[in-house]
Design an enzyme around this catalytic site. Structure first.
Site, short mmCIF file in Angstrom:
data_model
loop_
_atom_site.label_atom_id
_atom_site.label_comp_id
_atom_site.label_asym_id
_atom_site.label_seq_id
_atom_site.Cartn_x
_atom_site.Cartn_y
_atom_site.Cartn_z
N ASP B 52 0.81 -1.22 0.00
CA ASP B 52 0.00 0.00 0.00
C ASP B 52 0.84 1.26 0.00
O ASP B 52 2.03 1.23 0.31
CB ASP B 52 -0.87 0.04 1.27
CG ASP B 52 -2.09 -0.85 1.14
OD1 ASP B 52 -2.50 -1.13 0.00
OD2 ASP B 52 -2.61 -1.27 2.20
N TYR B 110 7.01 -9.66 7.62
CA TYR B 110 6.73 -8.23 7.77
C TYR B 110 7.13 -7.77 9.16
O TYR B 110 7.06 -8.55 10.12
CB TYR B 110 5.24 -7.94 7.61
CG TYR B 110 4.70 -8.01 6.21
CD1 TYR B 110 4.67 -6.88 5.39
CD2 TYR B 110 4.18 -9.21 5.70
CE1 TYR B 110 4.15 -6.94 4.11
CE2 TYR B 110 3.67 -9.27 4.41
CZ TYR B 110 3.65 -8.13 3.62
OH TYR B 110 3.13 -8.19 2.36
#
Lengths: 265, 265
Positions: B52, B110
């Protein structure tokens, strides 16, 4: 009238250093402007460390005198509302009128970061100096120990600087490595060879009672030369004894340097 | 014709995410343009993770096909010369023509960073989400363990997303704290009260086989609610079982998220 001490943190990337200049944005200039607007009187701060252009701080110190009735501890909250996001007051407090951020005895801690990998890492680029030349941490750490104690650090002082004495005391120098992982493993269908792409961030942490102009960056530049094997670790003794800027390594780039904290003794 | 895999690192701050958009700078768009110029043919990369807007990466993956005679391993060097400094190829290598970065089984890691202190720290602001609300690491770590294993993560998927299944496997979730020091010690002449100004950076590291849209940011947002004591740790079990986005916490801001690595199995 009261004297207020600020603990000031900033990202130095977009500033021409701490000290006010005829042209170019400075930390001192922005603090004076924002404080004067906030308190409705002419304010001039006195800084503890006049960091160079591009150098960062987590805990620089500035003091100023004010007639304001705003409690000293509240000034940090009000000031942070008007400061740009790359400068933030970490603490504001009243100190005695005799307190001076440079003359009052203190211990300063700086960190110099080196990102060592085949290619630069974008999320590291603003706060670490990048090099693809491998370095040996042990050699750097060994040689760094020669710096600890009271020495004439003339070899680690930029020649421009005018100071009465170049003798300073370094309390400790630590060198360690922080691994930065972005590894590719073997790919099932015959892809990557599983070469380790991890880079390493080398951190040089120096604590001492006051530093000469560019001293930490010259120490970092010299330790890098030693880590690369261009200078033998024991040569550090000779470099200090030489009392000659030419004997030491280059001045490491500003972006890798951060003033971590100043402790008043 | 050969298929080339790139390990791509970027600072997402100034990009509208990975995926090409009619308006706004994207990582994919810049890679296509620079690769097409470099190789003299029309190149379109296929990315492993369409991060994103504002999300960072140390090791995203992209592949493309080329007729070029430039050895795959050399493309990283040439491409980095034309890329902006906030995008850097970490590795380029030839892979089999069957290799697909999203269909080939992989394990992704992540990290979500939270900087927790009374005031923001400028050098942390771009890569960590700031909050002044204290959090309990132990509560976050306990509750995170409910996420490990194969579950229907519908509660942790943004409702917009269209996917055939919301079942995913999380291999591990680690939560730890990194201390950030900018401390003021007692000042000899009656200054600072020696209050500890140190902030802490909380790191949430999640490894799994594929993730749903916003999944890591919703996990981070939920763990933050638990760390603040707004949700009990054992509630995590109920939140997963609910299969309802409303049951989980808010989607944590993009800037704190970094795609660390993708390992192909």
């Amino acid at each position: 009238m009261k004297r207020v001490m600020l603990t000031v943190a900033y990202d130095g990337t977009n500033y021409h250093g701490w000290q006010i200049q005829p042209n170019g944005k400075t930390i001192e200039g922005i603090l004076n402007r924002c404080l004067s607007e906030l308190l409705g009187e002419h304010i001039e701060v006195t800084g503890a460390s006049r960091t160079d252009s591009g150098v960062h701080a987590m805990g620089n110190v500035a003091v100023f005198d004010t007639e304001s009735s705003i409690p000293a501890e509240k000034i940090s909250y009000a000031l942070n509302r008007s400061l740009p996001e790359d400068i933030r007051i970490q603490k504001s407090e009243e100190v005695s009128p005799e307190f001076h951020p440079r003359h009052c005895a203190s211990r300063k801690t700086y960190e110099y970061r080196i990102y060592c990998a085949p290619f630069p890492m974008p999320v590291k680029r603003l706060y670490s100096h990048f090099t693809y030349v491998p370095m040996d941490i042990d050699l750097m750490s060994q040689s760094a120990q020669y710096l600890v104690g009271e020495h004439d650090f003339k070899s680690f002082c930029s020649t421009e600087a005018q100071v009465e004495t170049t003798v300073r005391q370094i309390d400790s120098v630590q060198v360690w490595e922080e691994r930065v992982k972005s590894r590719m493993e073997d790919c099932g269908d015959g892809g990557a060879e599983g070469v380790d792409q991890a880079g390493k961030e080398i951190v040089i942490r120096v604590t001492g009672r006051g530093f000469l102009y560019n001293m930490v960056r010259i120490i970092a530049g010299t330790l890098m030369e030693i880590g690369r094997g261009h200078i033998a670790p024991q040569e550090m003794e000779r470099i200090i004894a030489a009392k000659d800027r030419q004997a030491a390594g280059p001045t490491a780039p500003a972006c890798g340097l951060t003033l971590v904290k100043i402790e008043y003794l």
